[in-house]
Write an enzyme that holds these catalytic residues in place. Structure first.
Site, PDB file in Angstrom:
ATOM      1  N   HIS A 164       1.152  -1.227  -0.169  1.00  0.00           N
ATOM      2  CA  HIS A 164       0.220  -0.244   0.299  1.00  0.00           C
ATOM      3  C   HIS A 164       0.825   0.993  -0.354  1.00  0.00           C
ATOM      4  CE1 HIS A 164      -4.129  -1.063   0.394  1.00  0.00           C
ATOM      5  NE2 HIS A 164      -3.790  -2.288   0.922  1.00  0.00           N
ATOM      6  N   HIS A 167       1.113  -7.835   5.680  1.00  0.00           N
ATOM      7  CA  HIS A 167       0.172  -8.370   4.105  1.00  0.00           C
ATOM      8  C   HIS A 167      -0.870  -8.980   4.577  1.00  0.00           C
ATOM      9  CE1 HIS A 167      -0.724  -7.688   0.172  1.00  0.00           C
ATOM     10  NE2 HIS A 167      -1.064  -9.274  -0.127  1.00  0.00           N
TER      11      HIS A 167
END
Length: 706
Positions: free
Chosen positions: A129, A245
């Site tokens: 991100h 993640h």
């Protein structure tokens, strides 16, 4: 162990471990807007209360690649509040800092900077991100690093080969080798592992005396043939892997029996998707490392918003619901209302005694209406819970699964049968959609010059990273490359022959994946460079360049105000920042003011017409065009260690047994003991039942490595 435990001596590293904080997630939501900041405050407060040596973050500190000013400001505010102070840092860094932080303008660890007063250093890798983008390949972590609050490590500068150099830390007699690898597209990293292009460097002297800790941010669960990283790819000299993640909290270290290391998956600290994995209680870890021993203590997060999920299959209740009954919809609504009330009651009971927890929980009821049932109006139904839940718009999710050919009589596995929407955290990716479209498209709309993979990457950059020129630059680059190929081959200017050569050239590029990767990288770098030039050009305009007649502007505003109602509630006459008569485009867009007389426009009508014409040119037209654009160019382990998992806040300590006592007992029968294997000597102590703890077995064989 308590923070003042006597065993937390000068030889023990205390590390607070967290991943996937996602600062700024839903920051514009009236109810959930501050959730990430409140939880980040709690995480930093836990680090301060437990007197940790440093904080280790496993990626995705920010939810957006370009976080808002509010998010950046709140992050800097909290880091300054908790991580700066007079408490001395008790460990030292003995590796070459210019290698560990070589991509920074300040290539040294922040607590060694004489201009900063850091009490709790923060080490972090980037996630998918908040990964580096743009012509300068910068990310939000680089802003925090430049400000002196975060030590950004684990960044790979090459897309062909990755050399992971550890940050070597020492506290007393304990030596810690901290490895990190920021997020890389899974397919690319998978290919690099297969091609032996990933190297983890080890200390030259006494390499077996180091505790090796590796932080990674990749897919752990398999989402495709190469869209994940198998644990077996990692080097076997690693002792503990912190895996970011993945959002489901599995923070208790689990043993990989093939590589014989342990993996801890802290999970996210905020619910970002209404999916089953997010229902698991959120934790961060307090990791203690002393010599070759480690202890992972789970610290529950008490400010995380509650999340309850339940699945309902209407066909499983034939006595309650009959599809032919005209009032079946009302019956289904009453049933769903009862289920949601039960979840709200459970949330209220759990929240008692915890004033830090948000009042409104997240509720999700998934209803399978297969079998002839019809869904009711979800928005109207959800109005009943506007003041009671944090997600009133999607409290209920209707779905249908396809009928199976053979009935096995087994219970429905929702994880396999449900086609989840994007809001539930599925791995729906833009490049996959592009590939799927061209696989099913008719022949007359298939690509003849461009490649599906290149287009997928360009569209992904456009969607995820807001690179507005990505698609255009990819088309231009591949067109230029094809033109050069045709010229070098001296092809006759016959349309059929040119089309055939273009088709062959495209197929050869598709087979050569490395060449196609180079094409995509070059096109993306050109798009980023173009955006940077546009931003610099936009910022170069001074007040003198944009000056205009104030009298005319005032008159114009006055006329407009009498004839039309403003569409936005913004003040008029903002001076140099631009009122209604001005519009600035920070990314190289149109800069045409209304009645300003400036005539500043980077893309007028004529340029749009030209661009449209060039896009509609066929391959033969492009080839015949005379106007050409310039081209642009492993050692055997012989040590023993002890690992503990602490499931409670009760005091516990490191085992005081001798080195011989730390080795596994050989009395228990095992099929592998006959293979002359030595035990790694990893032991766990937990407050959970021994029968359910896979780490409390009497024997754990270990094979000799070559």
């Amino acid at each position: 162990m308590s923070p003042t435990d006597p065993l937390d001596d000068e030889d023990t590293f205390k590390i607070l471990v967290a991943t996937d904080i996602h600062l700024g997630f839903m920051e514009k939501d009236a109810v959930r807007g501050n959730d990430t900041f409140v939880t980040f405050d709690e995480i930093l407060r836990l680090a301060l209360e437990n007197e940790v040596d440093f904080i280790l973050l496993g990626g995705d500190l920010f939810h957006e690649n370009k976080p808002s000013r509010k998010t950046l400001h709140s992050c800097l505010e909290l880091l300054r509040k908790y991580c700066m102070g007079d408490r001395p840092v008790q460990f030292e860094i003995i590796s070459d800092q210019s290698v560990n932080f070589g991509f920074s303008k300040f290539p040294w660890v922040n607590y060694r900077d004489g201009n900063l007063n850091i009490s709790i250093p923060v080490f972090s890798i980037h996630g998918n991100h908040d990964d580096p983008t743009g012509a300068d390949a910068l990310c939000a972590l680089d802003v925090l690093s430049c400000a002196g609050f975060v030590n950004h490590f684990g960044r790979s500068m090459s897309v062909e080969k990755v050399d992971i150099s550890p940050v070597l830390l020492q506290k007393g007699s304990t030596k810690l080798a901290l490895y990190g690898l920021g997020s890389i597209p899974d397919e690319r990293l998978y290919r690099m592992f297969v091609n032996k292009k990933v190297t983890m460097l080890r200390p030259k002297e006494d390499e077996n005396s180091w505790f090796n800790l590796f932080v990674i941010h990749q897919n752990r669960s398999k989402h495709g043939s190469t869209n994940f990283i198998p644990e077996q790819f990692l080097d076997d000299f690693i002792d503990l892997v912190i895996w970011g993640h993945e959002h489901e909290c599995k923070i208790g270290p689990t043993r990989n029996e093939q590589q014989l290391f342990y993996v801890s998956q802290p999970g996210s600290s905020v619910v970002t998707a209404l999916s089953p994995g997010e229902t698991v209680k959120k934790h961060v870890g307090l990791l203690r490392v002393k010599g070759r021993k480690m202890n992972m203590q789970k610290l529950p997060l008490r400010t995380v918003r509650q999340f309850f999920m339940e699945d309902v299959v209407l066909a499983n209740h034939p006595s309650l619901f009959n599809p032919d009954n005209p009032k079946v919809t009302q019956a289904i609504q009453s049933f769903c209302l009862e289920k949601i009330e039960e979840m709200l009651d459970s949330a209220e009971r759990e929240r008692l005694g915890n004033p830090q927890q948000p009042e409104k929980p997240l509720i999700r009821l998934r209803v399978d209406y297969s079998g002839g049932f019809e869904p009711f109006n979800v928005l109207r139904f959800s109005q009943k819970f506007v003041d009671r839940v944090a997600n009133p718009k999607d409290v209920i999710h209707f779905f249908r699964h396809r009928e199976q050919k053979g009935k096995t009589g087994e219970e429905i596995n929702f994880g396999k049968l449900i086609i989840k929407p994007a809001s539930e955290g599925t791995t729906l990716r833009v490049e996959d959609l592009v590939k799927q479209y061209f696989q099913t498209a008719e022949k007359n709309v298939q690509l003849s010059l461009l490649t599906e993979r290149g287009m997928g990457e360009a569209v992904q950059e456009f969607v995820d990273k807001e690179e507005k020129d990505a698609i255009e630059e990819l088309v231009k680059y591949q067109l230029e490359k094809t033109q050069r190929f045709l010229k070098e081959r001296h092809i006759d200017a016959l349309e059929d022959k040119i089309d055939e050569e273009v088709r062959r050239f495209r197929e050869s590029r598709q087979r050569n994946t490395n060449e196609e990767d180079d094409e995509v990288r070059e096109a993306m770098s050109r798009a980023r460079a173009l955006r940077s030039q546009s931003e610099n050009a936009a910022s170069a305009f001074s007040a003198d360049d944009l000056s205009f007649d104030i009298t005319e502007q005032t008159a114009d505003d006055s006329d407009d105000s009498q004839s039309a109602v403003p569409s936005r509630g913004r003040g008029r006459g903002r001076g140099r920042r631009g009122g209604r008569g001005q519009s600035t485009a920070p990314r190289g867009g149109s800069q045409r003011g209304r009645d300003t007389g400036l005539g500043i426009s980077t893309r007028g009508r004529s340029s749009k017409a030209t661009a449209s014409t060039s896009r509609n040119m066929s391959i033969i037209d492009a080839f015949r065009s005379t106007r050409q654009q310039p081209s642009r160019n492993v050692a055997t382990k012989n040590y023993s260690e002890t690992i503990e998992v602490d499931e409670s806040d009760d005091d516990d300590s490191f085992p005081t047994s001798s080195r011989a006592d730390q080795r596994w007992s050989g009395t228990a029968p095992s099929k592998r003991m006959s293979q002359s294997q030595t035990a790694k000597g990893v032991d766990f102590e937990s407050d959970e039942d021994d029968d359910d703890d896979p780490f409390m077995s009497g024997s754990c064989p270990r094979r000799n490595r070559r």
